[in-house]
Design a protein around this motif. Structure first.
Motif, mmCIF file in Angstrom:
data_model
loop_
_atom_site.group_PDB
_atom_site.id
_atom_site.type_symbol
_atom_site.label_atom_id
_atom_site.label_comp_id
_atom_site.label_asym_id
_atom_site.label_seq_id
_atom_site.Cartn_x
_atom_site.Cartn_y
_atom_site.Cartn_z
ATOM 1 N N VAL A 13 2.553 23.729 21.212
ATOM 2 C CA VAL A 13 2.594 23.463 19.808
ATOM 3 C C VAL A 13 2.608 25.485 19.525
ATOM 4 N N ALA A 14 3.188 25.692 18.960
ATOM 5 C CA ALA A 14 4.112 26.543 18.706
ATOM 6 C C ALA A 14 3.477 27.760 17.550
ATOM 7 N N ILE A 15 2.612 27.830 17.441
ATOM 8 C CA ILE A 15 1.862 28.131 16.083
ATOM 9 C C ILE A 15 2.205 30.145 16.016
ATOM 10 N N SER A 16 2.321 30.344 14.720
ATOM 11 C CA SER A 16 3.148 31.478 14.574
ATOM 12 C C SER A 16 2.397 32.298 13.997
ATOM 13 N N GLY A 17 1.202 31.951 13.561
ATOM 14 C CA GLY A 17 0.486 33.208 13.294
ATOM 15 C C GLY A 17 -0.943 33.032 12.464
ATOM 16 N N VAL A 18 -1.943 33.116 11.783
ATOM 17 C CA VAL A 18 -3.066 33.109 11.155
ATOM 18 C C VAL A 18 -2.982 33.169 10.038
ATOM 19 N N LEU A 19 -2.660 32.798 8.751
ATOM 20 C CA LEU A 19 -3.827 33.317 7.104
ATOM 21 C C LEU A 19 -4.769 32.854 7.113
ATOM 22 N N VAL A 20 -5.630 33.282 6.238
ATOM 23 C CA VAL A 20 -6.787 33.525 5.631
ATOM 24 C C VAL A 20 -6.399 33.097 4.785
ATOM 25 N N GLN A 21 -7.147 31.690 3.972
ATOM 26 C CA GLN A 21 -7.422 31.026 2.984
ATOM 27 C C GLN A 21 -8.713 31.678 2.393
ATOM 28 N N VAL A 22 -8.828 32.662 0.864
ATOM 29 C CA VAL A 22 -9.671 32.131 0.255
ATOM 30 C C VAL A 22 -9.763 31.633 -1.015
ATOM 31 N N SER A 23 -11.123 30.375 -1.150
ATOM 32 C CA SER A 23 -10.535 29.290 -1.986
ATOM 33 C C SER A 23 -11.871 29.776 -3.386
ATOM 34 N N VAL A 24 -11.180 30.235 -4.721
ATOM 35 C CA VAL A 24 -12.028 30.769 -6.023
ATOM 36 C C VAL A 24 -11.716 29.839 -6.967
ATOM 37 N N PRO A 25 -12.654 29.206 -7.753
ATOM 38 C CA PRO A 25 -12.933 28.002 -8.686
ATOM 39 C C PRO A 25 -10.941 28.335 -9.605
ATOM 40 N N GLN A 59 -6.320 23.637 -16.854
ATOM 41 C CA GLN A 59 -6.696 24.561 -15.424
ATOM 42 C C GLN A 59 -5.927 25.471 -15.752
ATOM 43 N N PRO A 60 -6.242 26.218 -15.124
ATOM 44 C CA PRO A 60 -4.896 27.514 -14.658
ATOM 45 C C PRO A 60 -3.968 27.473 -13.768
ATOM 46 N N SER A 61 -2.665 27.957 -14.990
ATOM 47 C CA SER A 61 -1.393 28.033 -13.877
ATOM 48 C C SER A 61 -1.243 28.051 -12.280
ATOM 49 N N LEU A 62 -2.057 29.175 -12.130
ATOM 50 C CA LEU A 62 -1.958 30.533 -10.337
ATOM 51 C C LEU A 62 -2.572 29.057 -9.166
ATOM 52 N N LEU A 63 -1.716 28.523 -8.695
ATOM 53 C CA LEU A 63 -2.323 27.516 -7.693
ATOM 54 C C LEU A 63 -2.469 28.305 -6.670
ATOM 55 N N CYS A 77 -6.852 31.386 -3.331
ATOM 56 C CA CYS A 77 -6.012 29.757 -4.141
ATOM 57 C C CYS A 77 -6.807 29.336 -5.032
ATOM 58 N N GLY A 78 -6.826 28.775 -5.975
ATOM 59 C CA GLY A 78 -7.875 28.279 -7.319
ATOM 60 C C GLY A 78 -8.301 27.057 -6.814
ATOM 61 N N GLN A 79 -8.983 26.634 -6.180
ATOM 62 C CA GLN A 79 -9.708 24.912 -5.804
ATOM 63 C C GLN A 79 -9.795 24.511 -7.401
ATOM 64 N N ILE A 80 -9.559 23.382 -6.589
ATOM 65 C CA ILE A 80 -9.278 22.633 -7.437
ATOM 66 C C ILE A 80 -9.911 21.200 -6.976
ATOM 67 N N GLU A 81 -9.681 19.084 -8.023
ATOM 68 C CA GLU A 81 -10.709 18.340 -7.327
ATOM 69 C C GLU A 81 -9.690 18.306 -5.637
ATOM 70 N N ASP A 82 -8.929 18.428 -5.969
ATOM 71 C CA ASP A 82 -7.557 17.270 -4.927
ATOM 72 C C ASP A 82 -7.312 18.643 -3.637
ATOM 73 N N SER A 83 -8.585 19.471 -3.824
ATOM 74 C CA SER A 83 -8.473 21.271 -2.873
ATOM 75 C C SER A 83 -8.117 20.863 -0.923
ATOM 76 N N THR A 84 -8.041 21.112 -0.707
ATOM 77 C CA THR A 84 -7.646 20.936 1.019
ATOM 78 C C THR A 84 -9.349 22.068 1.721
ATOM 79 N N VAL A 85 -9.936 22.349 0.217
ATOM 80 C CA VAL A 85 -10.759 23.016 1.245
ATOM 81 C C VAL A 85 -12.206 21.735 1.472
ATOM 82 N N VAL A 86 -12.382 22.468 2.585
ATOM 83 C CA VAL A 86 -13.105 21.465 3.348
ATOM 84 C C VAL A 86 -14.770 21.842 2.454
#
Length: 156
Positions: A13-25, A59-63, A77-86
């Motif tokens: 599995v080739a991993i090219s990097g890690v990108l932190v995702q900060v989820s806010v409302p 909802q606001p337009s910024l994803l 990232c704007g957190q919504i109901e179907d967000s990928t955030v655990v």
């Protein structure tokens, strides 16, 4: 299952990097982008918006916006109901920012709305020692602003 390499890394599995995702409302995503620009001099690299959201005004337009501080990028990232955030029990995250002048960087972040946790101090535990200022931003994200200890040569 991928084969284990001798150093414990997975092969195949080739991993090219890690990108932190900060989820806010979702309603705070634009504010978060503005804060990180003001507090840490973040540069906006790109953004992703949803025109349907804006048209519906539900909802606001910024994803998501990719921001860059120094040579590192992260996502807001704007957190919504179907967000990928655990949801539920998750590990806490601390973002470390390395600077030359901790006091100036912390002051700028506090002026933008962050809260200083304790005092700026010299910290042996700051991975190599040096000055350390701990902040919590208006969105609940913890930051460590660090200036590594100056390396001095010891005469024999």
């Amino acid at each position: 299952m991928a084969e284990e390499a001798t150093n414990g890394a997975s092969t195949g599995v080739a991993i090219s990097g890690v990108l932190v995702q900060v989820s806010v409302p979702a309603t705070k995503a634009e504010d978060a982008v503005t804060f990180y620009k003001a507090a840490f001099g973040a540069e906006e690299v790109r953004r992703s918006s949803c025109s349907k959201r804006k048209a519906d005004q539900e909802q606001p337009s910024l994803l998501c916006a990719e921001l860059k501080i120094g040579g590192s990028s992260f996502l807001i990232c704007g957190q919504i109901e179907d967000s990928t955030v655990v949801k539920g029990d998750v590990a806490p995250v601390l973002i470390r920012v390395q600077v030359d002048d901790v006091e100036a960087a912390v002051s700028k972040a506090v002026q933008a709305g962050a809260q200083l946790q304790g005092e700026i101090c010299e910290d042996e535990a700051a991975c190599g020692g040096g000055s350390l200022g701990k902040l919590v931003d208006p969105f609940g994200v913890s930051w460590a602003v660090i200036a590594p200890a100056k390396v001095t040569e010891v005469e024999a």
